[in-house]
Motif scaffolding. Structure first.
Motif, short mmCIF file in Angstrom:
data_model
loop_
_atom_site.label_atom_id
_atom_site.label_comp_id
_atom_site.label_asym_id
_atom_site.label_seq_id
_atom_site.Cartn_x
_atom_site.Cartn_y
_atom_site.Cartn_z
N ALA A 96 0.83 -1.20 0.00
CA ALA A 96 0.00 0.00 0.00
C ALA A 96 0.87 1.25 0.00
CB ALA A 96 -0.93 0.01 1.20
N GLN A 97 0.24 2.36 -0.37
CA GLN A 97 0.91 3.66 -0.35
C GLN A 97 -0.06 4.71 0.15
OE1 GLN A 97 1.85 3.76 -4.56
NE2 GLN A 97 0.13 5.14 -4.99
N LEU A 98 0.49 5.77 0.76
CA LEU A 98 -0.36 6.85 1.23
C LEU A 98 -1.03 7.52 0.04
CD1 LEU A 98 1.76 8.54 4.04
CD2 LEU A 98 -0.16 6.95 4.29
N THR A 99 -2.30 7.82 0.17
CA THR A 99 -3.04 8.42 -0.94
C THR A 99 -2.51 9.81 -1.28
OG1 THR A 99 -5.02 7.19 -0.31
CG2 THR A 99 -5.34 9.08 -1.73
N ASP A 100 -2.14 10.60 -0.26
CA ASP A 100 -1.66 11.96 -0.51
C ASP A 100 -0.14 12.04 -0.63
OD1 ASP A 100 -1.07 11.39 2.09
OD2 ASP A 100 -1.98 13.19 2.95
N ASP A 101 0.54 10.92 -0.48
CA ASP A 101 2.00 10.90 -0.64
C ASP A 101 2.41 9.51 -1.14
OD1 ASP A 101 4.70 11.27 -0.63
OD2 ASP A 101 4.89 11.65 1.53
N PRO A 102 2.29 9.25 -2.44
CA PRO A 102 2.57 7.93 -3.01
C PRO A 102 3.99 7.44 -2.78
CG PRO A 102 1.37 9.31 -4.57
CD PRO A 102 1.80 10.20 -3.45
N ASP A 103 4.90 8.36 -2.40
CA ASP A 103 6.28 7.93 -2.16
C ASP A 103 6.42 7.12 -0.87
OD1 ASP A 103 7.22 9.10 -4.48
OD2 ASP A 103 7.64 11.02 -3.52
N VAL A 104 5.44 7.25 0.00
CA VAL A 104 5.47 6.48 1.25
C VAL A 104 4.75 5.15 0.98
CG1 VAL A 104 4.77 6.38 3.67
CG2 VAL A 104 5.48 8.56 2.66
N ARG A 105 5.54 4.07 0.90
CA ARG A 105 5.01 2.75 0.55
C ARG A 105 5.46 1.71 1.57
NH1 ARG A 105 6.64 2.74 -5.90
NH2 ARG A 105 5.57 4.70 -6.46
N VAL A 106 4.58 0.75 1.82
CA VAL A 106 4.89 -0.33 2.77
C VAL A 106 4.34 -1.64 2.20
CG1 VAL A 106 4.41 -1.26 5.07
CG2 VAL A 106 4.87 1.17 4.79
N GLN A 107 5.06 -2.73 2.46
CA GLN A 107 4.62 -4.05 2.02
C GLN A 107 4.82 -5.04 3.15
OE1 GLN A 107 6.23 -5.33 -1.71
NE2 GLN A 107 5.44 -7.40 -1.55
N VAL A 108 3.81 -5.85 3.42
CA VAL A 108 3.91 -6.87 4.47
C VAL A 108 3.39 -8.20 3.92
CG1 VAL A 108 3.69 -5.23 6.37
CG2 VAL A 108 1.63 -6.26 5.40
N ALA A 109 3.86 -9.29 4.49
CA ALA A 109 3.43 -10.63 4.06
C ALA A 109 3.40 -11.55 5.27
CB ALA A 109 4.37 -11.18 2.99
N GLN A 110 2.49 -12.51 5.23
CA GLN A 110 2.39 -13.48 6.32
C GLN A 110 1.74 -14.75 5.80
OE1 GLN A 110 0.84 -11.88 9.96
NE2 GLN A 110 0.47 -13.88 10.88
N SER A 111 2.16 -15.87 6.37
CA SER A 111 1.60 -17.17 6.01
C SER A 111 0.62 -17.61 7.09
CB SER A 111 2.71 -18.21 5.85
OG SER A 111 2.18 -19.48 5.57
N VAL A 112 -0.53 -18.17 6.67
CA VAL A 112 -1.53 -18.62 7.62
C VAL A 112 -1.90 -20.07 7.31
CG1 VAL A 112 -3.32 -17.54 6.19
CG2 VAL A 112 -3.89 -18.31 8.47
N ARG A 113 -1.88 -20.89 8.32
CA ARG A 113 -2.25 -22.31 8.20
C ARG A 113 -3.69 -22.47 8.65
NH1 ARG A 113 -3.88 -27.08 8.55
NH2 ARG A 113 -2.55 -28.91 8.91
N VAL A 114 -4.56 -22.91 7.75
CA VAL A 114 -5.95 -23.14 8.09
C VAL A 114 -6.02 -24.31 9.06
CG1 VAL A 114 -8.23 -23.73 7.20
CG2 VAL A 114 -6.71 -22.26 5.86
#
Length: 259
Positions: free
Chosen positions: A233-251
């Motif tokens: 995702a990125q901030l709507t009013d500042d696209p230069d601020v971006r973050v990415q996260v990931a996680q694994s989930v076992r059902v």
């Protein structure tokens, strides 16, 4: 000896002093502005990361419950909350391609016995999808009007926003179920089921490698589901601020099928 009185600075000395002063002030201002900008970006990035981690926690906890049935101990192979092509956990490419089978996509659908009554009803249908930069959650559907509940864009389903597009834009939401595994419980059976000349090899145990057992065979398959969730995702009013996260989930609830 007479001392000469100080009569002040010459014009040249005054100009040099002013120049030096301006240079010092300018350098200090530059350092201050740079620090303020970097601090502001760091704070904004931290807040965005916190928002995504909260969103991730909501999705992981909900996906983990997929297929839960209060009466599972009675007959786990007849679970109404984990029926293939109906209520079982499914990944779809996107809203534009809402029903195609896939192991990776922007939409995930599932069901579980949220009220512990053992009966599939409207409030037992769940899911998450990406829609125009906003993550949405399926809150309920219509089990009477629809024979299937694994469609990512059904008119009868109620989808609600869980992120605010005015604050940040989700540029990617991906659910990857490829780490899941399927085991055919009939193996080892002393038969060369895949016809490769080797009896009871590892490929014969894998339900994803070979077609499912024929209907009426009485064979049972067990599918353990694991989903890797990725959000960017990125901030709507500042696209230069971006973050990415990931996680694994076992059902937690395995998918059992009796053919």
């Amino acid at each position: 000896m007479r001392l000469r009185k100080q009569r002040g600075l010459t014009l040249v000395e005054l100009m040099i002093s002013l120049t030096v002063g301006l240079v010092v002030i300018g350098a200090g201002s530059t350092v201050y502005v740079t620090t303020a900008v970097k601090s502001g970006s760091a704070i904004a990035s931290s807040r965005l990361n916190q928002e995504l981690m909260t969103l991730m926690s909501i999705m992981v906890l909900d996906i983990r419950r997929a297929g839960y049935w209060a009466d599972a101990a009675v007959n786990p192979t007849q679970n109404p909350f984990s029926e293939p092509d109906v209520t079982a956990l499914a990944v779809r490419p996107s809203i534009a391609d809402p029903v195609a089978a896939a192991t990776s996509g922007q939409c995930i659908l599932f069901a579980y016995d949220a009220d512990d009554d053992g009966i599939l009803d409207n409030d037992n249908l769940f899911g998450f999808r990406l829609n125009n930069g906003v993550v949405q959650m399926r809150r309920n559907g219509d089990v009477v009007a629809n024979a299937r509940h694994d469609h990512c864009n059904d008119a009868e389903d109620n989808w609600q926003d869980v992120t605010d597009g005015n604050l940040f834009t989700v540029t990617d939401l991906t659910f990857d179920s490829s780490p899941s595994q399927c085991l055919n419980m009939r193996e080892p059976d002393g038969v060369d089921s895949d016809g490769d000349g080797t009896v009871d090899n590892q490929e014969e145990e894998d339900c994803y490698q070979l077609p499912l057992p024929a209907a009426g065979s009485g064979d049972i398959t067990v599918e353990t589901r694991e989903v890797v969730v990725n959000i960017a995702a990125q901030l709507t009013d500042d696209p230069d601020v971006r973050v990415q996260v990931a996680q694994s989930v076992r059902v937690r609830n395995d998918l059992l099928r009796e053919r």
